[in-house]
Enzyme design. Structure first.
Site, mmCIF file in Angstrom:
data_model
loop_
_atom_site.group_PDB
_atom_site.id
_atom_site.type_symbol
_atom_site.label_atom_id
_atom_site.label_comp_id
_atom_site.label_asym_id
_atom_site.label_seq_id
_atom_site.Cartn_x
_atom_site.Cartn_y
_atom_site.Cartn_z
ATOM 1 N N ALA A 10 0.837 -1.201 0.000
ATOM 2 C CA ALA A 10 0.000 0.000 0.000
ATOM 3 C C ALA A 10 0.871 1.249 0.000
ATOM 4 C CB ALA A 10 -0.923 -0.003 1.215
ATOM 5 N N HIS A 20 -8.285 1.851 0.899
ATOM 6 C CA HIS A 20 -8.699 1.795 -0.502
ATOM 7 C C HIS A 20 -8.383 0.425 -1.075
ATOM 8 C CE1 HIS A 20 -4.364 2.536 -0.917
ATOM 9 N NE2 HIS A 20 -4.469 2.104 -2.158
#
Length: 332
Positions: free
Chosen positions: A160, A166
């Site tokens: 990430a 997300h």
């Protein structure tokens, strides 16, 4: 667990052999992440936060769709896409090179920076899942798109680059080799038995929890320690066939698995992937393909043996991992 001999198990879904070597492990209940994801402690706002929409790549759609009310989910183009939607798909004459056509989108799961997917209610997680479905449907109208991968990276060591919660969607002009291998393996099992290998997966001693439409298990030949699969009870080749009722049901079980994993394993970095079928499939393939969601906590590294052989060493037997997660009691 003391004195238990190693085993080599074959996964009838992925066609992968896995070495289970308990001598290399502590007790299963002692497994904890050394690198707690805990990604939001140094930052309070970012481009994914409400009020910073102008800092992002173009928006594709939002939920709710009414722009006069606050949004809960945004689907946007990736500002740094791995593939380009603006190039023509032109293969080389030998078929060994393609132009880098494809789509790379981001699903912002909450407008609030500190809110994780596991913090959402089951119906709110369902809205994220239905955003995946909507975007897959949109992308499926592009004839050059062959496969769509939905995935989530949580924590820097899981890939990430943004700490705001997300997930991502990539649409590819090829069927990736891991997917092709999975389909070939499932086809072989079907030809031998007349049954779907996912429908027939062993559940005894491997079940963590279940809901009306889904079960969560540690697979019989789990590649990674505490790897979790969430599997539809009914045979279903494509994730994007999910309806609203099943999305809420899946949202509740996914939330529960993420909470149990976080509490037991010290909030580890993790990846989850939705393994579905290619968009353009034959009727015969629909008989033996079955989608599932895989969650992989990042607890061990990959070394030369794994890279050299394609086999993985898992220090925790699936039955032991399932028992540990079954017995995790969440705070009321």
């Amino acid at each position: 667990m003391a004195g238990r001999d190693p085993e080599i198990r074959k996964d009838t879904v992925t066609n992968r052999w896995v070495v289970f070597s308990p001598a290399r492990a502590r007790r299963p209940s002692d497994f904890k992440s050394k690198d707690s994801a805990n990604p939001n402690h140094t930052q309070s706002e970012c481009p994914f936060c409400s009020g910073h929409e102008h800092e992002c790549a173009p928006e594709i759609f939002r939920f709710p769709p009414d722009s006069t009310v606050d949004w809960k989910i945004r689907v946007i183009q990736n500002l740094y896409p791995a593939l380009s939607r603006d190039v023509q798909l032109n293969p080389s004459s030998d078929g060994m090179v393609l132009t880098g056509f494809g789509f790379h989108d981001v699903v912002i799961e909450s407008p609030v920076h500190a809110v994780h997917l596991s913090d959402l209610s089951p119906s709110e997680v369902a809205e994220v899942l239905l955003a995946y479905k909507k975007r897959i449907h949109q992308l499926s109208f592009h004839q050059s798109v062959k496969y769509i991968q939905v995935f989530k990276n949580h924590g820097a060591s899981a890939g990430a680059s943004m700490s705001h919660s997300h997930s991502q969607i990539m649409a590819l002009p090829i069927v990736p080799p891991t997917v092709s291998s999975r389909l070939d393996c499932m086809k072989g099992y079907f030809e031998q038995t007349g049954k779907c290998s996912v429908c027939e997966m062993p559940v005894k001693d491997l079940l963590i929890d279940e809901s009306t439409h889904y079960i969560s298990i540690i697979p019989f030949a789990a590649t990674f320690p505490f790897e979790i699969w969430i599997v539809p009870r009914d045979h279903s080749p494509h994730f994007h066939e999910i309806d609203s009722e099943k999305a809420v049901d899946l949202g509740g079980l996914l939330k529960l698995m993420l909470q149990k994993m976080s509490l037991q394993l010290n909030n580890p970095p993790f990846n989850f992937m939705i393994h579905t079928s290619p968009l353009q499939v034959t009727d015969s393939l629909l008989s033996y393909t079955h989608w599932f969601l895989q969650i992989v906590p990042q607890l061990t590294g990959i070394g030369g043996f794994e890279l050299g052989t394609g086999c993985y060493i898992n220090p925790v037997f699936p039955e032991d991992a399932a028992k540990v997660l079954r017995e995790v009691n969440l705070p009321k």
